[in-house]
Write a protein that holds these residues in place. Structure first.
Motif, PDB file in Angstrom:
ATOM      1  N   THR A 339      25.651 -38.934 -56.173  1.00 34.29           N
ATOM      2  CA  THR A 339      24.243 -39.068 -56.547  1.00 34.29           C
ATOM      3  C   THR A 339      24.040 -39.270 -58.050  1.00 34.29           C
ATOM      4  O   THR A 339      23.088 -39.935 -58.464  1.00 34.29           O
ATOM      5  CB  THR A 339      23.466 -37.826 -56.094  1.00 34.29           C
ATOM      6  OG1 THR A 339      24.083 -36.650 -56.650  1.00 34.29           O
ATOM      7  CG2 THR A 339      23.455 -37.737 -54.574  1.00 34.29           C
ATOM      8  N   SER A 340      24.920 -38.675 -58.877  1.00 35.01           N
ATOM      9  CA  SER A 340      24.785 -38.844 -60.328  1.00 35.01           C
ATOM     10  C   SER A 340      26.158 -38.715 -60.979  1.00 35.01           C
ATOM     11  O   SER A 340      27.085 -38.131 -60.409  1.00 35.01           O
ATOM     12  CB  SER A 340      23.826 -37.805 -60.919  1.00 35.01           C
ATOM     13  OG  SER A 340      24.352 -36.497 -60.783  1.00 35.01           O
ATOM     14  N   VAL A 456      38.109 -33.013 -54.614  1.00 36.12           N
ATOM     15  CA  VAL A 456      37.082 -32.063 -54.211  1.00 36.12           C
ATOM     16  C   VAL A 456      37.063 -32.026 -52.692  1.00 36.12           C
ATOM     17  O   VAL A 456      37.215 -33.059 -52.037  1.00 36.12           O
ATOM     18  CB  VAL A 456      35.696 -32.444 -54.777  1.00 36.12           C
ATOM     19  CG1 VAL A 456      35.254 -33.808 -54.295  1.00 36.12           C
ATOM     20  CG2 VAL A 456      34.653 -31.395 -54.406  1.00 36.12           C
ATOM     21  N   VAL A 457      36.927 -30.839 -52.111  1.00 38.81           N
ATOM     22  CA  VAL A 457      36.875 -30.670 -50.662  1.00 38.81           C
ATOM     23  C   VAL A 457      35.433 -30.395 -50.258  1.00 38.81           C
ATOM     24  O   VAL A 457      34.778 -29.519 -50.841  1.00 38.81           O
ATOM     25  CB  VAL A 457      37.793 -29.524 -50.207  1.00 38.81           C
ATOM     26  CG1 VAL A 457      37.628 -29.256 -48.719  1.00 38.81           C
ATOM     27  CG2 VAL A 457      39.245 -29.859 -50.530  1.00 38.81           C
ATOM     28  N   VAL A 458      34.942 -31.152 -49.268  1.00 41.04           N
ATOM     29  CA  VAL A 458      33.560 -30.984 -48.826  1.00 41.04           C
ATOM     30  C   VAL A 458      33.539 -30.629 -47.346  1.00 41.04           C
ATOM     31  O   VAL A 458      34.407 -31.035 -46.572  1.00 41.04           O
ATOM     32  CB  VAL A 458      32.725 -32.260 -49.077  1.00 41.04           C
ATOM     33  CG1 VAL A 458      32.767 -32.649 -50.542  1.00 41.04           C
ATOM     34  CG2 VAL A 458      33.212 -33.429 -48.210  1.00 41.04           C
ATOM     35  N   TYR A 466      27.858 -30.799 -54.099  1.00 46.83           N
ATOM     36  CA  TYR A 466      29.114 -30.411 -54.741  1.00 46.83           C
ATOM     37  C   TYR A 466      29.184 -31.015 -56.138  1.00 46.83           C
ATOM     38  O   TYR A 466      28.702 -32.126 -56.383  1.00 46.83           O
ATOM     39  CB  TYR A 466      30.312 -30.889 -53.920  1.00 46.83           C
ATOM     40  CG  TYR A 466      30.367 -30.301 -52.528  1.00 46.83           C
ATOM     41  CD1 TYR A 466      31.169 -29.200 -52.258  1.00 46.83           C
ATOM     42  CD2 TYR A 466      29.600 -30.840 -51.498  1.00 46.83           C
ATOM     43  CE1 TYR A 466      31.211 -28.649 -50.975  1.00 46.83           C
ATOM     44  CE2 TYR A 466      29.637 -30.301 -50.219  1.00 46.83           C
ATOM     45  CZ  TYR A 466      30.439 -29.203 -49.967  1.00 46.83           C
ATOM     46  OH  TYR A 466      30.468 -28.660 -48.701  1.00 46.83           O
ATOM     47  N   THR A 467      29.813 -30.266 -57.044  1.00 52.61           N
ATOM     48  CA  THR A 467      30.005 -30.723 -58.416  1.00 52.61           C
ATOM     49  C   THR A 467      31.490 -30.960 -58.655  1.00 52.61           C
ATOM     50  O   THR A 467      32.331 -30.135 -58.291  1.00 52.61           O
ATOM     51  CB  THR A 467      29.480 -29.689 -59.417  1.00 52.61           C
ATOM     52  OG1 THR A 467      28.079 -29.494 -59.202  1.00 52.61           O
ATOM     53  CG2 THR A 467      29.698 -30.175 -60.848  1.00 52.61           C
ATOM     54  N   CYS A 475      30.501 -35.518 -61.914  1.00 49.68           N
ATOM     55  CA  CYS A 475      29.531 -36.120 -60.988  1.00 49.68           C
ATOM     56  C   CYS A 475      29.024 -35.084 -60.000  1.00 49.68           C
ATOM     57  O   CYS A 475      29.594 -33.993 -59.852  1.00 49.68           O
ATOM     58  CB  CYS A 475      30.145 -37.310 -60.239  1.00 49.68           C
ATOM     59  SG  CYS A 475      31.403 -36.861 -59.020  1.00 49.68           S
ATOM     60  N   GLU A 476      27.958 -35.448 -59.322  1.00 51.88           N
ATOM     61  CA  GLU A 476      27.393 -34.656 -58.231  1.00 51.88           C
ATOM     62  C   GLU A 476      27.575 -35.428 -56.931  1.00 51.88           C
ATOM     63  O   GLU A 476      27.371 -36.649 -56.875  1.00 51.88           O
ATOM     64  CB  GLU A 476      25.903 -34.392 -58.462  1.00 51.88           C
ATOM     65  CG  GLU A 476      25.580 -33.559 -59.682  1.00 51.88           C
ATOM     66  CD  GLU A 476      25.893 -32.084 -59.468  1.00 51.88           C
ATOM     67  OE1 GLU A 476      25.848 -31.634 -58.300  1.00 51.88           O
ATOM     68  OE2 GLU A 476      26.189 -31.381 -60.464  1.00 51.88           O
ATOM     69  N   LEU A 477      27.975 -34.724 -55.861  1.00 55.35           N
ATOM     70  CA  LEU A 477      28.127 -35.313 -54.541  1.00 55.35           C
ATOM     71  C   LEU A 477      27.171 -34.629 -53.573  1.00 55.35           C
ATOM     72  O   LEU A 477      27.014 -33.402 -53.600  1.00 55.35           O
ATOM     73  CB  LEU A 477      29.556 -35.151 -54.030  1.00 55.35           C
ATOM     74  CG  LEU A 477      30.676 -35.819 -54.831  1.00 55.35           C
ATOM     75  CD1 LEU A 477      32.028 -35.431 -54.257  1.00 55.35           C
ATOM     76  CD2 LEU A 477      30.515 -37.332 -54.846  1.00 55.35           C
TER      77      LEU A 477
END
Length: 590
Positions: A339-340, A456-458, A466-467, A475-477
């Motif tokens: 997202t960012s 990163v694990v989601v 998530y950051t 970034c942001e997820l």
């Protein structure tokens, strides 16, 4: 179950795939490979047959033989094996209600099940269009109808490759044989599809040159952008039909533009029109870039998976088979969006007399499934967006510490029912030179400045944010989860009154060392005759051949032809004898 009413298929389009030619340009080109919403849509995978639709073949339009008949494809084997679904034989007999089948739309002879109405329709389509997509779509639709009759299934899935995807698009949007309008199409997965035409086939000067060298089949004409826009839909990259509202649509594309020695990319750059591609098909043409609100199944766009392989190489990529098997059986969809993004070090030189800003930054991603690794032993990424093929998004930053809204999809696909998380590898680089992105700041290496990366694990069970942070960026997820209201996949009772293809008995299965493989159902009177066992991985690559006898037992020690232990995974077995072919599948574990 009776057929849906036959509907004339007066209109068509779709193409893809082929062979290498003599020259660079010829190699690129030869490799090219209504009204109302659906009436019903149960979407029960246990009562849905799957039909594989192949891609373009250079001499296919002139081929002799029976069209619309059962054929055998290795992809069909792999898909059925991974999905745990029965494999259709080629006898034309009954099918299990969730069997995986395949047919060909090439040929000059009608199958036995064609009526006088079918024959008249084929003649009309051939006369009106010269053959090509409208004719092929009718053939595939009638085969699907026949598969529904043979199996007693409620619906059909289509898995189409390359040019075959244009055929299926025509079939759906024109409601050929009434399939889509009656809600008889459940899922459609298009692989490297010529959904919106083909870039090389749409270059008139190139087509004229190739016609001079070697006459091109009607299929090439139907790949042209103008043909798709005129006869299918304008704009050609948009999905706009109420029939799609009842169909779960998925898209897979390959993006390694080194295919065919990079000839297509070189041609695109000479036109100053570079697009991510796989050496045959441009990525924007292999997917619907937009989908109207009335066309969205449960309000969502099609899924999309990207693989860093070339057009022909996807046949050997196990991750693509895993994704396809998941798509036709699973019901949970996970979407991960960046997202960012924030850049803390621009990695651009600061000189008093020259301003190198803005910094051109690309964000790469690879997505891995622990459940796919555990179930099938497949560790390939299920989606990858890389700078090498220009599918990684590029953003321009003007100052250190700047944050931008990105809104880029990292993963958007179905996951296995036991999947609880995904691992996402992320990396960023500042670009100094890359013609794919139109960046020419230097002519000397290195062309990229590494900005760091990591994992990163989601969760795939619930939405979340998530950051992620690396050396020079963060970034942001955002994760979204959607559960389609489908039934779960169940085993079909073996007592079902259906003729089952000859099978191999494999024990133990799974195996950690050796396995014994025996032919089942042999008539007692058969003599001791030779038999040949081929063992292949899920991509269809033969890894071992064992010679034996018809009544004997093959012993496989889990090694390949060079004596090397094979990795964990699913393997396909085919025994060929003078009396027929026996098939089976096994899982090797370590």
């Amino acid at each position: 179950m009776s057929d849906a009413p036959l509907v004339p298929a007066h209109a068509g389009i779709l193409a893809t795939l082929g062979r290498r030619g003599l020259s660079c340009l010829l190699a690129v080109f030869a490799a090219l490979v209504g009204a109302g919403a659906p009436a019903r849509a149960s979407h029960d995978p246990n009562r849905t047959v799957t039909v594989y639709v192949h891609g373009f073949e250079r001499t296919g339009a002139d081929r002799q033989g029976v069209y619309g008949a059962d054929i055998h494809e290795m992809l069909q084997d792999s898909l059925a094996t991974l999905a745990g679904l029965p494999l259709a034989d080629t006898t034309g007999g009954p099918l299990l209600p969730n069997a995986v089948a395949a047919t060909t739309y090439y040929g000059d002879t009608a199958p036995p099940y064609y009526s006088s109405v079918d024959l008249a329709e084929i003649d009309l389509l051939t006369s009106a269009w010269g053959g090509g997509v409208p004719r092929y779509a009718y053939i595939v639709a009638r085969y699907a109808q026949r598969a529904l009759e043979r199996s007693g299934a409620d619906q059909v899935n289509f898995v189409s490759a390359s040019f075959g995807s244009l055929v299926v698009r025509w079939l759906i949007e024109k409601n050929v044989a009434g399939l889509a309008g009656a809600g008889r199409v459940a899922r459609w997965l298009t692989i490297e599809g010529l959904i919106a035409g083909n870039w090389a086939a749409s270059r008139d000067a190139l087509v004229s040159y190739l016609d001079f060298v070697q006459p091109q089949p009607i299929d090439i004409d139907h790949m042209h952008y103008d043909w798709v826009s005129t006869h299918v839909h304008t704009p050609r990259t948009e999905a706009d039909s109420p029939y799609y509202a009842g169909i779960l649509t998925g898209q897979v594309a390959s993006t390694d533009d080194g295919g065919n020695n990079g000839g297509l990319s070189a041609l695109m750059l000479s036109y100053n029109e570079y697009l991510p591609n796989d050496g045959v098909q441009a990525l924007p043409d292999a997917r619907f870039q937009t989908m109207t609100a009335r066309s969205r199944f449960h309000g969502l766009p099609p899924t999309l998976g990207l693989f860093h392989v070339d057009h022909l190489g996807i046949k050997d990529y196990a991750g693509a088979y895993a994704q396809a098997a998941t798509f036709i059986t699973a019901r949970r969809r996970v979407t991960v969006t960046m997202t960012s993004a924030r850049v803390t070090n621009l990695r651009e030189p600061q000189l008093p007399l020259w301003n190198w800003l803005p910094a051109e930054v690309v964000f790469e991603s690879w997505v891995y499934s622990p459940a796919v690794q555990t179930r099938w032993g497949i560790g390939d990424p299920l989606s990858a967006r890389l700078k090498e093929d220009a599918t990684a998004p590029l953003r321009r930053f003007r100052r250190s510490g700047e944050t931008q809204a990105v809104g880029e999809i990292v993963f958007d696909d179905l996951v296995l029912p036991e999947e609880t998380q995904l691992r996402i590898d992320l990396h960023a680089a500042e670009v100094d030179y890359d013609p794919h992105y139109g960046v020419y700041e230097t002519a000397t290496t290195p062309y990229y400045d590494d900005m760091g990366g990591g994992s990163v694990v989601v969760s795939t069970l619930q939405p979340g944010t998530y950051t992620f942070a690396a050396q020079d960026w963060s970034c942001e997820l955002s994760v979204d989860v959607f559960e389609y209201p489908f039934a779960a996949v169940l085993d079909v009772p073996t007592s079902a009154p259906v003729r089952v293809a000859r099978a191999l008995v494999i024990a133990p299965n799974p195996s950690a060392s050796s396995a014994r493989i025996k032919l089942a159902g042999l008539p007692p009177a058969l003599a001791d005759e030779p038999a040949r066992l081929e063992i292949a991985d899920v991509s269809g690559r033969v890894v071992r051949v064992i010679e034996g006898s018809l009544r004997g037992t093959f012993l496989w020690d889990g090694r390949d032809a060079r004596g090397r232990p094979l990795p964990t995974g699913v393997y396909l077995h085919r025994a060929t004898t003078p009396h027929g072919v026996w098939r089976g599948r096994s899982c090797r574990i370590l």
